[in-house]
Enzyme design. Structure first.
Site, PDB file in Angstrom:
ATOM      1  N   ASP A 120     -26.607 -78.147 -56.191  1.00  0.00           N
ATOM      2  CA  ASP A 120     -27.071 -78.396 -57.551  1.00  0.00           C
ATOM      3  C   ASP A 120     -25.856 -78.230 -58.465  1.00  0.00           C
ATOM      4  OD1 ASP A 120     -28.978 -78.716 -59.701  1.00  0.00           O
ATOM      5  OD2 ASP A 120     -28.762 -76.570 -60.050  1.00  0.00           O
ATOM      6  N   ASP A 167     -25.902 -77.638 -62.568  1.00  0.00           N
ATOM      7  CA  ASP A 167     -26.039 -76.658 -63.647  1.00  0.00           C
ATOM      8  C   ASP A 167     -26.339 -75.273 -63.085  1.00  0.00           C
ATOM      9  OD1 ASP A 167     -25.743 -78.372 -65.977  1.00  0.00           O
ATOM     10  OD2 ASP A 167     -27.665 -79.241 -65.421  1.00  0.00           O
ATOM     11  N   ASP A 218     -29.755 -72.735 -57.796  1.00  0.00           N
ATOM     12  CA  ASP A 218     -30.056 -71.513 -58.549  1.00  0.00           C
ATOM     13  C   ASP A 218     -31.500 -71.460 -59.011  1.00  0.00           C
ATOM     14  OD1 ASP A 218     -29.682 -73.616 -60.451  1.00  0.00           O
ATOM     15  OD2 ASP A 218     -29.387 -72.112 -62.022  1.00  0.00           O
TER      16      ASP A 218
END
Length: 345
Positions: free
Chosen positions: A31, A33, A229
Site C-alpha cells: 500500500d 499512504d 497499514d
C-alpha cells in the site's frame, strides 16, 4: 506466470536468511499512504528497504485505493522521494475499475464518471464514452476520489444510480491519511449516494481480491506478501486473495487493532517498518495447551481470559498472532490494558 524481464526471477538464496523464506512469498505488494509515504515525505525505512529489494531482484509493486492520480504521476512522486518505481509497478483502484468495466460493459457505452481526471482518462482509454450528467443517459456510473468533487457531482451520481444503472466504486475507504490527519475518503462520498438511493456499488479496490490479483499479475508474483497499514482494506484484501500479509506500524492501525480484529482482518505478522523485509520472518513457538507463545525476545500468555505480553512490542505482537491462530476461533479474550500499541510501546 513469468516474471517481467525488468524484474528477473530471484536467484536461489539461503533459505535461512532470504527475505520471505519463512512465509514463502516470492514478491511484495505495498500500500502507499502510511506505508511507503505520508503526504509529501517517504516513511522512514521505505527507501532503504525498497532499494534493497530491487538489488536482491525481489519483485515488488504498489497498490493504492486512491483513484485521484494516475500510475505515472504516482510513480513520478515515488521517484522524487528517492524510491525505485516505474508506472507499470503501480496498480490503482481506478485502473482496476476501468479494466473490470471493460470486461463486462460493451465498448462505446456511456459512463458517468464522478471522480478525477485520471479516472476519466482511464475510462476513456478503456473504450467508453465519458459523460458528465445523468441527463446524458449513462449506462453506468463509476465513482472515485477527487479533492474537487462537488455537491453537483454527487447529485448527478444519485440521479443516475436511483434510475437503476450499474454503479461501480473504486473503493470504500471512509478516510484517507494526509499531512493534516485523517480526512474524508471516497467511501464517505459513496456512502452519501448509497444512503440517498438505497443501493450499494460494486467495489473494485481493496479489500476486493481482484485488486490484489491484478497487482500481483503486473509484477509476475504468484505468492506475494501484501504489506499495509489498514486491516479492513490491505489485510482483508490479502486474505480474500489468499496472500500472506503484514501490518506495518507506520500508518493507521496498530498492534491492539490487529489482535482485536476479526479473523478475516487479522495479519499474518506485524512489522515496525519496511526494513523488516530485509531480515528473515520471525519464528513463533506456540503452546496452545498452556496458552503461551514466544517470538524472538517477546512472549505472551493468556491469563484468566486476558492476553498479557512481555518483551519487545513487535515480537510480542507476532507471538500473540501465532497464539491466536493456534487457539479455537471462538476463544474469548481481552487485551491487557498495558499491551503495547506501537513498536515503541
Amino acid at each position: 506466470m513469468s516474471t517481467p524481464s525488468s524484474q528477473p526471477t530471484p536467484a536461489p538464496t539461503d533459505p535461512d536468511t532470504a527475505p520471505g523464506a519463512d512465509t514463502g512469498f516470492d514478491s511484495v505488494l505495498l500500500d502507499l499512504d502510511g506505508v511507503v509515504y505520508a503526504g509529501p515525505h517517504a516513511v522512514p525505512g521505505a527507501v532503504e528497504a525498497l532499494t534493497a529489494l530491487g538489488e536482491r531482484d525481489i519483485p515488488f509493486g504498489f497498490v493504492t485505493n486512491n483513484a485521484s492520480r494516475g500510475a505515472a504521476e504516482i510513480s513520478d512522486h515515488l521517484v522524487e522521494l528517492g524510491l525505485p518505481s516505474r508506472p507499470e509497478l503501480v496498480t490503482t483502484s481506478a485502473l482496476v475499475a476501468a479494466r473490470a468495466m471493460a470486461a463486462e460493459i460493451g465498448a462505446g457505452s456511456r459512463i458517468l464518471v464522478v471522480g478525477s481526471p485520471a479516472l476519466r482518462s482511464l475510462v476513456d482509454e478503456a473504450g467508453f464514452t465519458v459523460v458528465d450528467s445523468a441527463a446524458d443517459d449513462p449506462d453506468a456510473v463509476v465513482q472515485g476520489f477527487f479533492r474537487d468533487i462537488s455537491w453537483h457531482d454527487i447529485a448527478e451520481a444519485c440521479v443516475a444510480v436511483a434510475a437503476g444503472v450499474d454503479w461501480w466504486a473504486t473503493n470504500r475507504d471512509l478516510t484517507m491519511p494526509t499531512e493534516r490527519g485523517l480526512l474524508p475518503g471516497n467511501g464517505a462520498f459513496v456512502r452519501i449516494v448509497a444512503d440517498t438511493t438505497g443501493r450499494e456499488p460494486r467495489v473494485t479496490g481493496k479489500p476486493a481480491a481482484l485488486m490484489l490479483e491484478s497487482a500481483a499479475q503486473s509484477i509476475g508474483g504468484t505468492r506475494p506478501l501484501m504489506i499495509g497499514d489498514r486491516l479492513d482494506t490491505d489485510i482483508a484484501g490479502a486474505r480474500a486473495a489468499g496472500y500472506a500479509s503484514a501490518l506495518v506500524l507506520t500508518g493507521i492501525h496498530d498492534i491492539r487493532d490487529a489482535l482485536s480484529a476479526p479473523v478475516e482482518h487479522r495479519p499474518d505478522r506485524v512489522i515496525a517498518d519496511l526494513t523488516a523485509l530485509l531480515e528473515p520472518a520471525p519464528r513463533v513457538s506456540t503452546d496452545p495447551d498452556a496458552a503461551r507463545a514466544t517470538c524472538g525476545e517477546g512472549a505472551v500468555r493468556l491469563d484468566g481470559g486476558t492476553l498479557r505480553a512481555s518483551g519487545p512490542p513487535v515480537d510480542a505482537a507476532n507471538a500473540a498472532l501465532g497464539l491466536l491462530a493456534a487457539l479455537p476461533a471462538d476463544t474469548e479474550l481481552a487485551l491487557d490494558p498495558a499491551f503495547p500499541r506501537r513498536a515503541d510501546g
